[in-house]
Write an enzyme that holds these catalytic residues in place. Structure first.
Site, PDB file in Angstrom:
ATOM      1  N   GLU A  80      46.166  37.859  41.945  1.00  0.00           N
ATOM      2  CA  GLU A  80      45.522  38.284  43.204  1.00  0.00           C
ATOM      3  C   GLU A  80      45.490  37.135  44.210  1.00  0.00           C
ATOM      4  O   GLU A  80      44.475  36.898  44.870  1.00  0.00           O
ATOM      5  CB  GLU A  80      44.099  38.783  42.931  1.00  0.00           C
TER       6      GLU A  80
ATOM      7  N   GLU B  80      37.214  40.614  34.544  1.00  0.00           N
ATOM      8  CA  GLU B  80      35.995  39.855  34.907  1.00  0.00           C
ATOM      9  C   GLU B  80      34.843  39.991  33.912  1.00  0.00           C
ATOM     10  O   GLU B  80      33.714  40.287  34.307  1.00  0.00           O
ATOM     11  CB  GLU B  80      35.535  40.268  36.309  1.00  0.00           C
TER      12      GLU B  80
HETATM   13  C1  GLA Z   1      38.573  41.460  42.323  1.00  0.00           C
HETATM   14  C2  GLA Z   1      39.289  42.671  41.758  1.00  0.00           C
HETATM   15  C3  GLA Z   1      40.276  43.237  42.745  1.00  0.00           C
HETATM   16  C4  GLA Z   1      39.698  43.317  44.130  1.00  0.00           C
HETATM   17  C5  GLA Z   1      39.176  41.981  44.557  1.00  0.00           C
HETATM   18  C6  GLA Z   1      38.614  42.019  45.946  1.00  0.00           C
HETATM   19  O1  GLA Z   1      39.307  40.328  42.328  1.00  0.00           O
HETATM   20  O2  GLA Z   1      39.961  42.403  40.560  1.00  0.00           O
HETATM   21  O3  GLA Z   1      40.671  44.498  42.327  1.00  0.00           O
HETATM   22  O4  GLA Z   1      38.669  44.266  44.166  1.00  0.00           O
HETATM   23  O5  GLA Z   1      38.157  41.624  43.656  1.00  0.00           O
HETATM   24  O6  GLA Z   1      39.402  42.729  46.826  1.00  0.00           O
END
Ligand code: GLA
Length: 321
Positions: free
Chosen positions: A232, A125
């Site tokens: 994710e 990020e």
């Molecule tokens: C981001 C992070 C993850 C997790 C999500 C929320 O996407 O990369 O590790 O913390 O937020 O659960």
């Protein structure tokens, strides 16, 4: 048939796991999935306290689970502005010191798990969400400078030469963000920085982004020549700004979600040549960060298995091809 069997010729099917779901849903995890990411247990602040003391107990337990089920883990994550001991930025306030500190961290954590991981999110990020911006204004950027991602990837390669190295981000289909992620990773490639792939977090909802937008973004990312991972994935039933709390899912919502998941996996299958894995962010609806975010203690139903661990309509949509 299980998810991992159905997708055996396409890509690995992963899930995030934590020290509770490992116990409560261990069977479901080992039956359906063939790849793991620790939801939190390998993050900087989970293995290292503000005082700089390392403790690997929680991560080690998940590694044991992975080993006994012959599954690999994707390492998540070395460099992130969140869930990181903030004391490192005051204790190591210069470029050289902070880089040495992160190298030490990569050596301790990365080498400890090098037999069970095949890849790491080196940086998570780093792109700013504001339109017109580029890199997020973080302590890493302020202390090390604009080339901090280059430095981190080069260091990771030196420390862990046999691991695949990923850049991971969210809102990856939003056009301005997509352009910035491309600018970042293509720039790195041009400069000879050892980056292997892009992690597309894919925290979607049943309304947005639409599948055409996702397909266009997959095409753009595939054109970089880098490997892709869906890292994710979850599909909320609420728009981000919707704070309503229905308490239970209507069949209409579940149908919409199933349709969305079905179309999404169809698009992923079309890009099987470049996608290595599709990882869901959680095992079943009982445990998802979306039950706490953006509304605390509101049930959401974002995954393929329901609260009891039974397959949902979305599961059958993903399996229907
Ligand atoms: C981001 C992070 C993850 C997790 C999500 C929320 O996407 O990369 O590790 O913390 O937020 O659960």
């Amino acid at each position: 048939m299980t998810l991992k069997e159905k997708y055996a010729d396409y890509f690995r099917i992963g899930t995030s796991i934590n020290r509770w779901t490992m116990k409560t849903h261990g069977n479901l995890i080992s039956e359906q999935f063939n790849y793991l990411t620790c939801e939190n247990e390998m993050k900087y602040s989970r293995v290292c306290s503000e005082e700089g003391v390392y403790c690997f107990d929680a991560a080690d337990k998940i590694v044991e689970f992975a080993k006994s089920n012959k599954m690999l883990i994707h390492g998540h994550t070395f460099v992130w502005h969140n869930q990181t001991p903030q004391s490192i930025f005051t204790k190591y306030p210069t470029r050289e010191e902070l880089l040495a500190c992160v190298r030490h961290h990569m050596e301790l954590v990365g080498k400890r798990y090098r037999d069970i991981t095949d890849s790491w999110d080196v940086v998570n990020e780093a792109i700013d969400d504001k339109y017109g911006g580029f890199l997020r204004d973080t302590k890493y950027l302020q202390i090390i400078g604009e080339d901090y991602l280059d430095c981190m990837f080069r260091m990771a390669k030196e420390v862990l030469p046999d691991q695949q190295l990923f850049y991971n981000d969210y809102n990856e289909s939003v056009p301005e963000k997509l352009d910035n992620i491309l600018k970042l990773v293509c720039g790195m490639k041009e400069r000879g920085v050892p980056i292997d792939g892009i992690g597309l977090q894919s925290h979607h909802n049943i309304y947005t982004p639409d599948i055409d937008t996702i397909r266009r973004s997959l095409e753009a990312y595939a054109n970089t020549g880098l490997r892709l991972r869906i890292t994710e994935l979850d599909v909320s039933v609420f728009r981000f700004e919707d704070h309503s709390n229905p308490g239970k899912p209507s069949s209409e919502l579940m149908k919409k979600q199933a349709k969305y998941y079905g179309q999404l996996f169809k698009a992923y299958r079309e890009y099987r040549e470049v996608i290595d894995s599709v990882t869901l962010w959680g095992v079943c609806d009982h445990h998802s960060w979306l039950n706490y975010f953006p509304v605390n203690n509101r049930a959401n139903w974002p995954l393929l298995f329901d609260k009891e661990g039974n397959p949902k309509e979305a599961f059958y949509a993903v399996m229907d091809f």
